[in-house]
Design a protein around this motif. Structure first.
Motif, PDB file in Angstrom:
ATOM      1  N   PHE A  86      -8.490  -4.656  -2.318  1.00  0.00           N
ATOM      2  CA  PHE A  86      -7.651  -4.960  -3.482  1.00  0.00           C
ATOM      3  C   PHE A  86      -7.172  -3.678  -4.160  1.00  0.00           C
ATOM      4  CE2 PHE A  86      -7.491  -5.282  -8.123  1.00  0.00           C
ATOM      5  CZ  PHE A  86      -6.428  -6.171  -8.270  1.00  0.00           C
ATOM      6  N   MET A  87      -8.066  -2.695  -4.281  1.00  0.00           N
ATOM      7  CA  MET A  87      -7.697  -1.434  -4.921  1.00  0.00           C
ATOM      8  C   MET A  87      -6.636  -0.696  -4.118  1.00  0.00           C
ATOM      9  SD  MET A  87      -9.158  -1.363  -7.757  1.00  0.00           S
ATOM     10  CE  MET A  87      -8.581   0.291  -8.161  1.00  0.00           C
ATOM     11  N   VAL A  88      -6.710  -0.766  -2.798  1.00  0.00           N
ATOM     12  CA  VAL A  88      -5.671  -0.154  -1.961  1.00  0.00           C
ATOM     13  C   VAL A  88      -4.317  -0.788  -2.278  1.00  0.00           C
ATOM     14  CG1 VAL A  88      -4.817   0.121   0.402  1.00  0.00           C
ATOM     15  CG2 VAL A  88      -7.233   0.529  -0.101  1.00  0.00           C
ATOM     16  N   SER A  89      -4.282  -2.112  -2.375  1.00  0.00           N
ATOM     17  CA  SER A  89      -3.037  -2.816  -2.698  1.00  0.00           C
ATOM     18  C   SER A  89      -2.545  -2.443  -4.094  1.00  0.00           C
ATOM     19  CB  SER A  89      -3.244  -4.326  -2.614  1.00  0.00           C
ATOM     20  OG  SER A  89      -3.588  -4.718  -1.311  1.00  0.00           O
ATOM     21  N   PHE A  90      -3.481  -2.307  -5.035  1.00  0.00           N
ATOM     22  CA  PHE A  90      -3.120  -1.937  -6.398  1.00  0.00           C
ATOM     23  C   PHE A  90      -2.443  -0.569  -6.426  1.00  0.00           C
ATOM     24  CE2 PHE A  90      -4.128   0.293 -10.356  1.00  0.00           C
ATOM     25  CZ  PHE A  90      -3.623  -0.588 -11.298  1.00  0.00           C
ATOM     26  N   TYR A  91      -3.058   0.417  -5.763  1.00  0.00           N
ATOM     27  CA  TYR A  91      -2.471   1.753  -5.715  1.00  0.00           C
ATOM     28  C   TYR A  91      -1.128   1.735  -5.007  1.00  0.00           C
ATOM     29  CZ  TYR A  91      -6.662   4.142  -7.435  1.00  0.00           C
ATOM     30  OH  TYR A  91      -7.706   4.591  -8.211  1.00  0.00           O
ATOM     31  N   ALA A  92      -1.033   0.984  -3.914  1.00  0.00           N
ATOM     32  CA  ALA A  92       0.218   0.924  -3.162  1.00  0.00           C
ATOM     33  C   ALA A  92       1.349   0.385  -4.042  1.00  0.00           C
ATOM     34  CB  ALA A  92       0.045   0.062  -1.918  1.00  0.00           C
ATOM     35  N   ASP A  93       1.078  -0.682  -4.777  1.00  0.00           N
ATOM     36  CA  ASP A  93       2.095  -1.246  -5.674  1.00  0.00           C
ATOM     37  C   ASP A  93       2.433  -0.278  -6.803  1.00  0.00           C
ATOM     38  OD1 ASP A  93       2.151  -3.534  -4.172  1.00  0.00           O
ATOM     39  OD2 ASP A  93       0.847  -4.684  -5.508  1.00  0.00           O
ATOM     40  N   ALA A  94       1.403   0.327  -7.384  1.00  0.00           N
ATOM     41  CA  ALA A  94       1.610   1.214  -8.523  1.00  0.00           C
ATOM     42  C   ALA A  94       2.409   2.452  -8.144  1.00  0.00           C
ATOM     43  CB  ALA A  94       0.259   1.638  -9.106  1.00  0.00           C
ATOM     44  N   LEU A  95       2.190   2.965  -6.934  1.00  0.00           N
ATOM     45  CA  LEU A  95       2.823   4.214  -6.510  1.00  0.00           C
ATOM     46  C   LEU A  95       4.069   3.993  -5.667  1.00  0.00           C
ATOM     47  CD1 LEU A  95      -0.456   6.146  -5.629  1.00  0.00           C
ATOM     48  CD2 LEU A  95       0.977   6.471  -7.661  1.00  0.00           C
ATOM     49  N   GLY A  96       4.460   2.747  -5.502  1.00  0.00           N
ATOM     50  CA  GLY A  96       5.684   2.461  -4.755  1.00  0.00           C
ATOM     51  C   GLY A  96       5.573   2.747  -3.267  1.00  0.00           C
ATOM     52  N   VAL A  97       4.379   2.565  -2.706  1.00  0.00           N
ATOM     53  CA  VAL A  97       4.160   2.836  -1.282  1.00  0.00           C
ATOM     54  C   VAL A  97       4.798   1.733  -0.441  1.00  0.00           C
ATOM     55  CG1 VAL A  97       2.378   2.903   0.501  1.00  0.00           C
ATOM     56  CG2 VAL A  97       2.087   4.198  -1.610  1.00  0.00           C
ATOM     57  N   ASP A 115       5.257   2.331   3.344  1.00  0.00           N
ATOM     58  CA  ASP A 115       5.088   2.539   4.778  1.00  0.00           C
ATOM     59  C   ASP A 115       3.621   2.780   5.137  1.00  0.00           C
ATOM     60  OD1 ASP A 115       4.566   5.163   4.000  1.00  0.00           O
ATOM     61  OD2 ASP A 115       6.494   5.953   4.677  1.00  0.00           O
ATOM     62  N   ASP A 116       3.353   2.860   6.437  1.00  0.00           N
ATOM     63  CA  ASP A 116       1.980   3.000   6.920  1.00  0.00           C
ATOM     64  C   ASP A 116       1.339   4.313   6.467  1.00  0.00           C
ATOM     65  OD1 ASP A 116       2.143   0.565   8.154  1.00  0.00           O
ATOM     66  OD2 ASP A 116       2.598   1.377  10.149  1.00  0.00           O
ATOM     67  N   GLN A 117       2.135   5.395   6.412  1.00  0.00           N
ATOM     68  CA  GLN A 117       1.591   6.675   5.963  1.00  0.00           C
ATOM     69  C   GLN A 117       1.067   6.568   4.538  1.00  0.00           C
ATOM     70  OE1 GLN A 117       4.205  10.163   6.161  1.00  0.00           O
ATOM     71  NE2 GLN A 117       3.259  10.953   4.279  1.00  0.00           N
ATOM     72  N   GLY A 118       1.860   5.946   3.685  1.00  0.00           N
ATOM     73  CA  GLY A 118       1.443   5.786   2.292  1.00  0.00           C
ATOM     74  C   GLY A 118       0.216   4.903   2.154  1.00  0.00           C
ATOM     75  N   LEU A 119       0.152   3.825   2.946  1.00  0.00           N
ATOM     76  CA  LEU A 119      -1.011   2.939   2.891  1.00  0.00           C
ATOM     77  C   LEU A 119      -2.277   3.669   3.335  1.00  0.00           C
ATOM     78  CD1 LEU A 119       0.449  -0.424   4.236  1.00  0.00           C
ATOM     79  CD2 LEU A 119      -0.411   0.029   1.929  1.00  0.00           C
ATOM     80  N   LEU A 120      -2.148   4.516   4.355  1.00  0.00           N
ATOM     81  CA  LEU A 120      -3.306   5.286   4.804  1.00  0.00           C
ATOM     82  C   LEU A 120      -3.769   6.230   3.698  1.00  0.00           C
ATOM     83  CD1 LEU A 120      -5.335   6.209   6.913  1.00  0.00           C
ATOM     84  CD2 LEU A 120      -3.589   7.785   7.810  1.00  0.00           C
ATOM     85  N   THR A 121      -2.819   6.860   3.014  1.00  0.00           N
ATOM     86  CA  THR A 121      -3.178   7.747   1.905  1.00  0.00           C
ATOM     87  C   THR A 121      -3.869   6.971   0.797  1.00  0.00           C
ATOM     88  OG1 THR A 121      -1.267   9.144   2.410  1.00  0.00           O
ATOM     89  CG2 THR A 121      -2.313   9.471   0.273  1.00  0.00           C
ATOM     90  N   CYS A 122      -3.394   5.761   0.514  1.00  0.00           N
ATOM     91  CA  CYS A 122      -4.045   4.926  -0.508  1.00  0.00           C
ATOM     92  C   CYS A 122      -5.464   4.553  -0.097  1.00  0.00           C
ATOM     93  CB  CYS A 122      -3.224   3.660  -0.762  1.00  0.00           C
ATOM     94  SG  CYS A 122      -1.688   3.944  -1.666  1.00  0.00           S
ATOM     95  N   GLY A 145       4.665  14.496  -0.725  1.00  0.00           N
ATOM     96  CA  GLY A 145       5.154  13.303  -0.025  1.00  0.00           C
ATOM     97  C   GLY A 145       4.114  12.569   0.798  1.00  0.00           C
ATOM     98  N   ALA A 146       2.816  12.770   0.508  1.00  0.00           N
ATOM     99  CA  ALA A 146       1.755  12.153   1.314  1.00  0.00           C
ATOM    100  C   ALA A 146       1.683  10.643   1.147  1.00  0.00           C
ATOM    101  CB  ALA A 146       0.413  12.777   0.967  1.00  0.00           C
ATOM    102  N   PHE A 147       2.318  10.123   0.091  1.00  0.00           N
ATOM    103  CA  PHE A 147       2.301   8.680  -0.109  1.00  0.00           C
ATOM    104  C   PHE A 147       3.468   7.974   0.598  1.00  0.00           C
ATOM    105  CE2 PHE A 147      -0.486  10.099  -3.515  1.00  0.00           C
ATOM    106  CZ  PHE A 147      -1.508   9.172  -3.436  1.00  0.00           C
ATOM    107  N   GLY A 148       4.191   8.724   1.398  1.00  0.00           N
ATOM    108  CA  GLY A 148       5.209   8.106   2.239  1.00  0.00           C
ATOM    109  C   GLY A 148       6.634   8.245   1.709  1.00  0.00           C
ATOM    110  N   ALA A 149       7.545   7.594   2.413  1.00  0.00           N
ATOM    111  CA  ALA A 149       8.970   7.682   2.084  1.00  0.00           C
ATOM    112  C   ALA A 149       9.217   7.217   0.661  1.00  0.00           C
ATOM    113  CB  ALA A 149       9.761   6.829   3.072  1.00  0.00           C
TER     114      ALA A 149
END
Length: 214
Positions: A144-155, A157-164, A205-209
């Motif tokens: 859930f926290m990964v999804s929260f960070y992804a939404d909050a940071l505008g992630v 792509d897969d690179q951004g999800l891995l960083t999250c 740019g580690a959180f992706g495009a």
């Protein structure tokens, strides 16, 4: 160590559902406070009963076992921590400036961990001693926290999800150590380290495009 006051006595003092709710809360708090001192393995149902000043009959009317009570306390810990964070920052505010939103969120999270110290130890430390069911629950929370960070940071792509995922894992590791050692000062030191490193990741740019410097 704080304890709740005794429940009012008498046939009309409180409705049964309120008595049950208060007993559950007291038992969850007692589980957290006893476990903060003794750990999951060494904590017995009897320890919890004495601390909460609740009868064995009442305990087993509410919970099937020590693990069942622990899981209720774990869920309560998640609710307390989430509420404290969301009282400071709502998800609707994060998108305007992702890094400022992250800084507010992680600061609120660490302050919540310190404010709810007994529950923090259940949430971060004792969950791994409670067995597979508790660990699976913790894994779901991390997802859930990964999804929260992804939404909050505008992630997106897969690179951004891995960083999250790496960020959630690193945050958990950094806060678990001081929690396990009862080191509140060490917990406070985590925030500036995380904020500085996440800004570096963001800027490169580690959180992706679509993230990072313009």
């Amino acid at each position: 160590m704080s304890r709740s006051q005794r429940l009012p006595r008498g046939r009309s003092a409180l409705p049964p559902e309120d008595v049950e709710r208060l007993q559950r809360e007291r038992l969850c708090r007692a589980m957290a406070e006893v476990m903060a001192e003794k750990g999951y393995v060494a904590t017995s149902v009897e320890d919890v009963l004495k601390h909460a000043r609740v009868s064995r009959l009442s305990f087993y009317r509410l919970f099937e076992s020590k693990l069942d009570c622990f899981m209720a306390a774990f869920d309560h810990a998640c609710e307390l921590l989430s509420k404290r964070v969301m009282d400071v920052i709502g998800t609707s505010e994060i998108g305007s400036d992702p890094m400022e939103g992250y800084e507010r969120a992680i600061t609120a999270y660490l302050e919540a961990l310190e404010a709810e110290w007994p529950y923090t130890r259940i949430y971060l430390v004792e969950v791994y001693a409670a067995g597979p069911e508790a660990v699976a629950h913790r894994r779901e929370l991390n997802a859930f926290m990964v999804s929260f960070y992804a939404d909050a940071l505008g992630v997106t792509d897969d690179q951004g999800l891995l960083t999250c995922r790496m960020l959630v894992a690193a945050t958990s590791a950094l806060v678990t150590i001081p929690a396990a050692e009862n080191d509140r000062e060490g917990l406070r030191a985590v925030a500036p380290q995380l904020i500085a490193h996440v800004r570096t990741l963001w800027n490169c740019g580690a959180f992706g495009a679509g993230t990072g410097r313009a």
